[in-house]
Design a protein around this motif. Structure first.
Motif, PDB file in Angstrom:
ATOM      1  N   VAL A 151      -3.759  -1.631  -5.490  1.00  0.00           N
ATOM      2  CA  VAL A 151      -3.606  -1.405  -4.049  1.00  0.00           C
ATOM      3  C   VAL A 151      -4.918  -1.723  -3.349  1.00  0.00           C
ATOM      4  CG1 VAL A 151      -3.236   0.318  -2.236  1.00  0.00           C
ATOM      5  CG2 VAL A 151      -1.757   0.284  -4.248  1.00  0.00           C
ATOM      6  N   ALA A 152      -6.017  -1.220  -3.889  1.00  0.00           N
ATOM      7  CA  ALA A 152      -7.325  -1.485  -3.285  1.00  0.00           C
ATOM      8  C   ALA A 152      -7.603  -2.979  -3.251  1.00  0.00           C
ATOM      9  CB  ALA A 152      -8.421  -0.748  -4.061  1.00  0.00           C
ATOM     10  N   GLN A 153      -7.265  -3.678  -4.326  1.00  0.00           N
ATOM     11  CA  GLN A 153      -7.472  -5.126  -4.396  1.00  0.00           C
ATOM     12  C   GLN A 153      -6.583  -5.850  -3.374  1.00  0.00           C
ATOM     13  OE1 GLN A 153      -6.958  -6.584  -8.380  1.00  0.00           O
ATOM     14  NE2 GLN A 153      -7.366  -8.714  -7.818  1.00  0.00           N
ATOM     15  N   LEU A 154      -5.322  -5.444  -3.255  1.00  0.00           N
ATOM     16  CA  LEU A 154      -4.412  -6.051  -2.286  1.00  0.00           C
ATOM     17  C   LEU A 154      -4.914  -5.862  -0.864  1.00  0.00           C
ATOM     18  CD1 LEU A 154      -1.781  -7.372  -1.351  1.00  0.00           C
ATOM     19  CD2 LEU A 154      -0.679  -5.119  -1.596  1.00  0.00           C
ATOM     20  N   LEU A 166      -5.847  -8.827   1.862  1.00  0.00           N
ATOM     21  CA  LEU A 166      -5.280  -8.912   3.213  1.00  0.00           C
ATOM     22  C   LEU A 166      -6.383  -8.929   4.266  1.00  0.00           C
ATOM     23  CD1 LEU A 166      -2.246  -6.468   2.888  1.00  0.00           C
ATOM     24  CD2 LEU A 166      -2.130  -8.950   3.204  1.00  0.00           C
ATOM     25  N   ASP A 167      -7.389  -8.080   4.090  1.00  0.00           N
ATOM     26  CA  ASP A 167      -8.501  -8.005   5.030  1.00  0.00           C
ATOM     27  C   ASP A 167      -9.300  -9.305   5.044  1.00  0.00           C
ATOM     28  OD1 ASP A 167     -10.170  -6.474   6.907  1.00  0.00           O
ATOM     29  OD2 ASP A 167     -11.681  -6.622   5.319  1.00  0.00           O
ATOM     30  N   GLU A 168      -9.610  -9.847   3.872  1.00  0.00           N
ATOM     31  CA  GLU A 168     -10.390 -11.089   3.782  1.00  0.00           C
ATOM     32  C   GLU A 168      -9.648 -12.273   4.387  1.00  0.00           C
ATOM     33  OE1 GLU A 168     -11.297 -11.423  -0.385  1.00  0.00           O
ATOM     34  OE2 GLU A 168     -12.716  -9.747  -0.312  1.00  0.00           O
ATOM     35  N   MET A 169      -8.320 -12.243   4.327  1.00  0.00           N
ATOM     36  CA  MET A 169      -7.516 -13.331   4.890  1.00  0.00           C
ATOM     37  C   MET A 169      -7.316 -13.172   6.392  1.00  0.00           C
ATOM     38  SD  MET A 169      -4.620 -13.720   1.955  1.00  0.00           S
ATOM     39  CE  MET A 169      -3.762 -14.975   2.891  1.00  0.00           C
ATOM     40  N   GLU A 212      -5.463 -10.955   7.614  1.00  0.00           N
ATOM     41  CA  GLU A 212      -4.105 -10.444   7.797  1.00  0.00           C
ATOM     42  C   GLU A 212      -4.170  -8.995   8.290  1.00  0.00           C
ATOM     43  OE1 GLU A 212      -1.035 -11.626   7.518  1.00  0.00           O
ATOM     44  OE2 GLU A 212      -1.458 -13.600   6.685  1.00  0.00           O
ATOM     45  N   MET A 213      -3.063  -8.545   8.776  1.00  0.00           N
ATOM     46  CA  MET A 213      -2.936  -7.163   9.215  1.00  0.00           C
ATOM     47  C   MET A 213      -2.892  -6.237   7.996  1.00  0.00           C
ATOM     48  SD  MET A 213       0.911  -8.058  10.364  1.00  0.00           S
ATOM     49  CE  MET A 213       0.487  -9.764  10.591  1.00  0.00           C
ATOM     50  N   PRO A 214      -3.035  -4.934   8.181  1.00  0.00           N
ATOM     51  CA  PRO A 214      -2.881  -4.003   7.053  1.00  0.00           C
ATOM     52  C   PRO A 214      -1.489  -4.147   6.425  1.00  0.00           C
ATOM     53  CG  PRO A 214      -3.785  -2.872   8.961  1.00  0.00           C
ATOM     54  CD  PRO A 214      -3.381  -4.251   9.411  1.00  0.00           C
ATOM     55  N   LEU A 215      -1.299  -3.565   5.274  1.00  0.00           N
ATOM     56  CA  LEU A 215      -0.043  -3.710   4.531  1.00  0.00           C
ATOM     57  C   LEU A 215       1.171  -3.330   5.374  1.00  0.00           C
ATOM     58  CD1 LEU A 215       1.373  -4.426   1.908  1.00  0.00           C
ATOM     59  CD2 LEU A 215       0.956  -2.086   1.123  1.00  0.00           C
ATOM     60  N   ARG A 216       1.081  -2.247   6.104  1.00  0.00           N
ATOM     61  CA  ARG A 216       2.213  -1.831   6.940  1.00  0.00           C
ATOM     62  C   ARG A 216       2.576  -2.915   7.951  1.00  0.00           C
ATOM     63  NH1 ARG A 216       4.312   0.416  11.334  1.00  0.00           N
ATOM     64  NH2 ARG A 216       5.467   2.342  11.258  1.00  0.00           N
ATOM     65  N   GLY A 217       1.584  -3.489   8.578  1.00  0.00           N
ATOM     66  CA  GLY A 217       1.826  -4.570   9.530  1.00  0.00           C
ATOM     67  C   GLY A 217       2.407  -5.802   8.859  1.00  0.00           C
ATOM     68  N   LEU A 260       4.941 -11.533  -0.466  1.00  0.00           N
ATOM     69  CA  LEU A 260       3.922 -10.622  -0.984  1.00  0.00           C
ATOM     70  C   LEU A 260       3.633 -10.931  -2.457  1.00  0.00           C
ATOM     71  CD1 LEU A 260       2.055  -8.236  -0.411  1.00  0.00           C
ATOM     72  CD2 LEU A 260       3.954  -6.710  -1.001  1.00  0.00           C
ATOM     73  N   MET A 261       4.662 -11.249  -3.230  1.00  0.00           N
ATOM     74  CA  MET A 261       4.463 -11.637  -4.631  1.00  0.00           C
ATOM     75  C   MET A 261       3.605 -12.896  -4.716  1.00  0.00           C
ATOM     76  SD  MET A 261       8.318 -10.881  -6.049  1.00  0.00           S
ATOM     77  CE  MET A 261       8.066 -11.653  -7.631  1.00  0.00           C
ATOM     78  N   ASP A 262       3.906 -13.884  -3.886  1.00  0.00           N
ATOM     79  CA  ASP A 262       3.120 -15.125  -3.874  1.00  0.00           C
ATOM     80  C   ASP A 262       1.665 -14.851  -3.526  1.00  0.00           C
ATOM     81  OD1 ASP A 262       5.398 -16.572  -4.516  1.00  0.00           O
ATOM     82  OD2 ASP A 262       5.741 -17.284  -2.464  1.00  0.00           O
ATOM     83  N   LEU A 263       1.438 -13.998  -2.530  1.00  0.00           N
ATOM     84  CA  LEU A 263       0.087 -13.636  -2.122  1.00  0.00           C
ATOM     85  C   LEU A 263      -0.665 -12.972  -3.277  1.00  0.00           C
ATOM     86  CD1 LEU A 263      -1.949 -13.322   0.308  1.00  0.00           C
ATOM     87  CD2 LEU A 263      -0.968 -11.051   0.589  1.00  0.00           C
ATOM     88  N   CYS A 264       0.001 -12.042  -3.939  1.00  0.00           N
ATOM     89  CA  CYS A 264      -0.627 -11.343  -5.071  1.00  0.00           C
ATOM     90  C   CYS A 264      -0.908 -12.301  -6.225  1.00  0.00           C
ATOM     91  CB  CYS A 264       0.265 -10.195  -5.535  1.00  0.00           C
ATOM     92  SG  CYS A 264       0.354  -8.834  -4.362  1.00  0.00           S
ATOM     93  N   ASP A 265       0.043 -13.157  -6.544  1.00  0.00           N
ATOM     94  CA  ASP A 265      -0.143 -14.125  -7.632  1.00  0.00           C
ATOM     95  C   ASP A 265      -1.318 -15.052  -7.346  1.00  0.00           C
ATOM     96  OD1 ASP A 265       2.048 -13.035  -8.948  1.00  0.00           O
ATOM     97  OD2 ASP A 265       3.429 -14.619  -8.302  1.00  0.00           O
ATOM     98  N   ALA A 266      -1.410 -15.539  -6.116  1.00  0.00           N
ATOM     99  CA  ALA A 266      -2.475 -16.474  -5.742  1.00  0.00           C
ATOM    100  C   ALA A 266      -3.853 -15.831  -5.773  1.00  0.00           C
ATOM    101  CB  ALA A 266      -2.206 -17.045  -4.345  1.00  0.00           C
ATOM    102  N   ASN A 267      -3.906 -14.502  -5.636  1.00  0.00           N
ATOM    103  CA  ASN A 267      -5.191 -13.806  -5.563  1.00  0.00           C
ATOM    104  C   ASN A 267      -5.459 -12.883  -6.746  1.00  0.00           C
ATOM    105  OD1 ASN A 267      -6.471 -14.449  -2.786  1.00  0.00           O
ATOM    106  ND2 ASN A 267      -4.280 -14.190  -2.384  1.00  0.00           N
TER     107      ASN A 267
END
Length: 133
Positions: A74-77, A81-84, A86-91, A103-110
């Motif tokens: 979660v901390a890594q995700l 999001l912050d570095e990109m 992007e909005m917080p997870l809720r947003g 979200l899976m694609d984002l996690c896989d890529a990072n």
């Protein structure tokens, strides 16, 4: 313990599991609900799908998709999001342009590890265990 500002709180299926609905989208007969919950110290991000698109994609009228994240993930995700910018997870989950596959694609890529499960009413299950980040 995870803390969120949420629209709606509802009981999940497990003892003491609380599902927090983030967003509900309707389009062309399809309904998609995004939610988060905490399950034994892990964050669960889920998407419930129903309608014609679920039939085409999964062969059934309904499908429940879940991603489970450890506290470290979660901390890594959230950092990703912050570095990109992007909005917080809720947003992110509240944006109709994003679904759980995005979200899976984002996690896989990072390199953000998660466990994925897809469940259908006919007993069909998809499972992908977490990979090391």
């Amino acid at each position: 313990m995870f803390v969120y500002t949420l629209n709606e709180v509802s009981r999940g299926r497990g003892e003491g599991v609380r599902r927090h609905r983030i967003a509900r989208f309707e389009s062309a007969g399809d309904v998609r609900v995004m939610y988060v919950s905490e399950d034994e110290g892990s964050l669960v991000v889920g998407e419930d799908l129903s309608g014609p698109s679920a039939v085409v994609a999964y062969g059934g009228e309904e499908r429940r998709l879940r991603m489970e994240f450890s506290v470290e993930s979660v901390a890594q995700l959230l950092r990703v999001l912050d570095e990109m910018g992007e909005m917080p997870l809720r947003g992110y989950l509240s944006d109709e342009g994003h679904d759980i596959v995005d979200l899976m694609d984002l996690c896989d890529a990072n390199g953000v590890p998660y466990t994925y499960v897809g469940l259908g009413p006919g007993g069909g299950v998809q499972f992908r265990p977490a990979a090391k980040g």
